[in-house]
Design an enzyme around this catalytic site. Sequence first.
Site, mmCIF file in Angstrom:
data_model
loop_
_atom_site.group_PDB
_atom_site.id
_atom_site.type_symbol
_atom_site.label_atom_id
_atom_site.label_comp_id
_atom_site.label_asym_id
_atom_site.label_seq_id
_atom_site.Cartn_x
_atom_site.Cartn_y
_atom_site.Cartn_z
ATOM 1 N N CYS B 106 -23.440 18.419 35.013
ATOM 2 C CA CYS B 106 -23.735 16.988 35.015
ATOM 3 C C CYS B 106 -22.850 16.264 34.010
ATOM 4 O O CYS B 106 -22.360 15.170 34.258
ATOM 5 C CB CYS B 106 -25.211 16.715 34.759
ATOM 6 S SG CYS B 106 -25.959 17.622 33.431
ATOM 7 N N VAL B 110 -20.258 13.285 34.948
ATOM 8 C CA VAL B 110 -20.437 11.903 34.492
ATOM 9 C C VAL B 110 -19.216 11.420 33.715
ATOM 10 O O VAL B 110 -18.781 10.272 33.839
ATOM 11 C CB VAL B 110 -21.731 11.767 33.647
ATOM 12 C CG1 VAL B 110 -21.830 10.376 33.037
ATOM 13 C CG2 VAL B 110 -22.943 12.050 34.518
#
Lengths: 478, 457
Positions: B106, B110
Site C-alpha cells: 500500500c 500510494v
Amino acid sequence: MDSATTPDAIHVLDDRTDQVWTKGSGKAFKCDTKSTAGSVTQRACAFCGSRVVLYPIADALHIVHGPIGCAVYNWDIRGALSSGSQLHRNSFSTDLAEKEVVFGGEQKLEKSLLELIEFYKPKAAFVYSTCIVGLIGDDVERICKSVSRKSGIDVIPVDSPGFKGTKKSGYQAACEAAFRLVGTGDTSDIKPYSINLLGEFNIAGEAWMIKEYFERIGIQVVATITGDGRVDDLRRCHGASLNLVQCSGSMTHLSKLLKQHYDIPSERVSFFGFEDTARAIYTAAEHFGDPELMERAQELVRTEIAKYAPQLKQYKKQLKGKKAALYVGGAFKAFSLVLALRALGMKTVLAGTQTGSAEDYEQLKEICDPGTVIVDDSNPLELAKFVLEKDVDLFIGGVKERPIAFKMGVAFCDHNHERKIPLAGFEGMLHFADEVARSACSPVWQFAPRRAQAKAFLDSASQSDFATESTTTEGGKA
Amino acid sequence: MLEGTTAEIRERKALRVNPAKTCQPIGAMYASLGVNKCMPHSHGSQGCCAYHRSHLTRHHKEPVVATTSSFTEGASVFGGLANLKTALNNIFSIYDPEVVSVHTTCLSEVIGDDIPMIIKKSIEDGIIPEGKTVIHANTPSFVGSHVTGFANQCKAFVDYFAESTGETKNVVNIFPGWVEPADMRELKRLADGVGVEYIMAPDTSDVLDSPLDGEYHMYPDGGVTVAELKATGDSFLSVGLGPLASTSAVESLEKKCKVPSKVLELPIGVQATDAFIDALRLAGDTSVPSEIEKERGRLVDMMSDMSQYTHGKKVAIFGDPDHLVSMVSFLVELGMVPAIVVTGTPGKKWEKKMKEIIDPVNEDCVIKAFSDIHYLHQWIKANPVDLLMGNTYGKFVAKTEDVPFVRFGFPIMDRVGHRAFPTVGYQGGMRILEKITDAFFDKRDREDPDHEIELVL
C-alpha cells in the site's frame, strides 16, 4: 549442489560485516541500525512493535486504521492471556479501500469507532496508524478527540506507521499511548510496598506466576503492563513505588516517563531461570529496605528452588555438553537464556537479537564464552551458516526460525511470543528444560541426514584416530 | 473470546470485525515462491515482508524466504527508487536468485513508485546481472484481497516471460490457482495419469513441502523454471483453475502469444474434477485411464456410504471465492445444504454464481462477498447449522457455538494435514468427506449419553 546451500558459499552481506562479531576477535560491532535494503531480515516494523505491546490490554478496543492486512497478520498470534475480558483477541480494522485512499479515511474511522464503542462498551480505545494513513493525510488525533468527546471514553491514537522504523520505534509509540492513561486513576488503596511489572505480557500465563511470588512476600502488584492488562490498572500505576522492567526493549520508554513525571524508580529484571528470577525478587525486596520482607523473599526463593531443582537434574544429564544458538527479539532475554542454558550444562555458541542496543550487546559479550558468535539483525542464510559451522544441537528463536532449524536437523525451542507453556519463574525453568530436552533428545533426529552423517563420521573416526584430523581440516564439518 | 457476539445482526458499513481475507502482497509472495530460484521482494516497509513470511510459515510450517526494500521515512517522502536499487544490488550479490519478483505494498502504491521504470534504470546501471530477471506485480493492499494479489502475480509471470517462437508444442499450461503444494502435486499426478504434457505455473510443490534433508536450501529444488515460463507461449492450450486466481493470467497469455485459454473451477468434488479430467483428456486426445476412473468410483462409493449422514445437513462456510465455488458445489453433491456462505473478497459476480449453485437446494442461503467472520457468527447464532467450514480463525466460532468444524482454506495454522494431503481431485474429495463425517461422528461419540452410543456408524 546449489551454490546458496553450501556453507562455504555463504557470505555475510558486505554492509552487515560490522553486525557480526565473534567473542575474542577484538573487532568493532555495530547495531541499532536500519536493516539493509534487500536483506532477508527477520525484523518487523514499527506498527508491529506498538501493536504487540498494547494488545494485551484486554478491556480496551484495538482498531487498526489501514488496509486489511495489518489487522490480520497480528490477530491473536500471541498467547497473551487475560483472566477476564477477551475483547483484545478480536481483530478490528477500517479495511481501507481505494476510495478512502483517494478521499481520506477519517469518516470511516470515526464511524467505525463510534459503532464499536457503542457495541462493545470498552474501557478505552487505541487507534493504530499504518503506513498509508499519514500519506493520505488523515488527522487521526483529531478524530480520536472527537470520538472521545462523543463516547465519553479515552480514544488514544498510536502513531505507528510501519516505515517509522523497526519494532523498537513502535514500542516507543506504544509507551507514549499507554502513558496517556497514567495518572487518571485512584491510588488511595495502594500499599507502600507496591510495584508495577513492565514488559510482562502474560504469555501462557507467566504474569500470574510472577505476580503470585510478590503477593506471597507482601508486595502489591499494581499493574502488569501490559499482560492481562486493564485500562484501570494503567490509570493508577503511577501510585506504585517501584517499576520492575522485564522486556527492556519494549518498556524502557514508559519507565522513563514514569520516572520523569512521577519519580518512580525502576530496575531492569528478568524472570527467566532460577538465578534471574531470584535476583528480580531480591531486587524488589531490597528496594523497600525491610529486613523482614527480605527474609520472606529468601524463604520463597529457597522453597521454590527446593521444589524444582531436584527435577532439573535429570534434564541436565540429558543435555550436558549440547550446543545452543539463540536468535531472539530483545537482548535482555538473550542474557537470561545464556545463563539458563549454562545452568542446564549447555553452551551458547551463537547469540543474536533483532533489536539490541550497543549497551545490550556489551553485556551480552561479557556473559558469553569465548568463540561465541554474536549477530545483530540476522537473516536465514547467515543463521544457517553459523548453525552448520558451530554444529548446533538446539536453536532458540521465533516462528520464522523454527522450520529452518528443523530442516537442518536441529532441535528447536520457541522462546518468542508463540511459546505455549510458561517459561518464566522457578516453575518455568523446569518447563524450559523439559521443552529443550524433548526437542533436543527427540528420536526424530536420528533420521535427519546431517545427524546420520555425523554419526557415520564419528563411528569411522573412532576406528582410526588419525583419520579424524585430516577429515576435519579438509571437510570442515561432516 | 467471542462471548460478546450477539445474534442481532448489525449492518456495518464502516468496519471489519474478524476478517475473512487479507491483503494482496501475501498472494504475490506465495505465487512467486512457486517459481524456481525466485526471490519474492516486498517493496515497502519491512513489516509487510516479515508478516507475510510469518503468516506463510505458520500455514506451511516451512521456511519462507523473501526480501524487503525496508522503507524509511525518507523513502516514504522521496519514493523508493534508491531503496529498490540498493535492494536489487544486494539480493543478486548475496542471495543469487534467477528471478527477483517485486510486488508493491500500500505504501509504495500510494507514493506512486514506477516499478518498471526502476527496473529499467537498474538494468541500465548494470545492477541486474546478465541472464537474470527482475519482474514486478502491482499489488495494492487496499484493492481486492490476497487472491487478487496471487492473480496479479500470475499475470506478471506471463507478461514478463511468455514467448512465442512460432512453433506450437504439444503442451498444456496449467495455472493451478491458489491451492496447496499438495494440491499442485495431485494435479500433476492426474495430468500424468491422463497422459498430457504440461507446464504448471506457479508450482509450490517441492518448495513449500520440501523434505528434511539436513540442509537449509534457500531455493528448494522445485517451482516452475524460467525456461518453462518462457515456453508457456508455445503451448497449444492454457487451463486456468479458479476464475479469480487464474483468468487474468490465461487471458493475458492468449492475448500475448495466441494460446487459447479455458478457465475451469478448482477441481474439488465430483463434477469439477470431471471437468478438469475431461479438459485434459480432450487436450491430449487421450482416454481416461481406468486407474483414474476407479478413483472416481471410490469417491462416489464413499459418498453413497456416508450419504445418510451428510444428506440435509446445514453448513456455514467462509473462505476465498474460488475455493468456495468448488467446495460448495461438492457440498451440494453430498446432499448438504449451504445455509450461509461468506467471503471477505469483494465480488458481485461471485455472489450471483454462488446463488445459481445453491438455489436448487436452498433459495434462502445467505451469500455475502466483502463480509467477515463476525457477520457469519452473528447469523448462525440465530440460525443454527450442523457444520462450520473455514480457515483456522473459524475455530473460535465453532467452539462458542459448539458446531463441528472442518478446516479448509487459507490460512490453517493449527493443523498439519493440509500440507500433506490434497483436497483437489477424487482423492481430495475422499479426504474432505472423511473430515466432514469424522467431525460429525466425533461430536456424537463425545456427547451421546452412554446408552445411545453407536458402535457402528
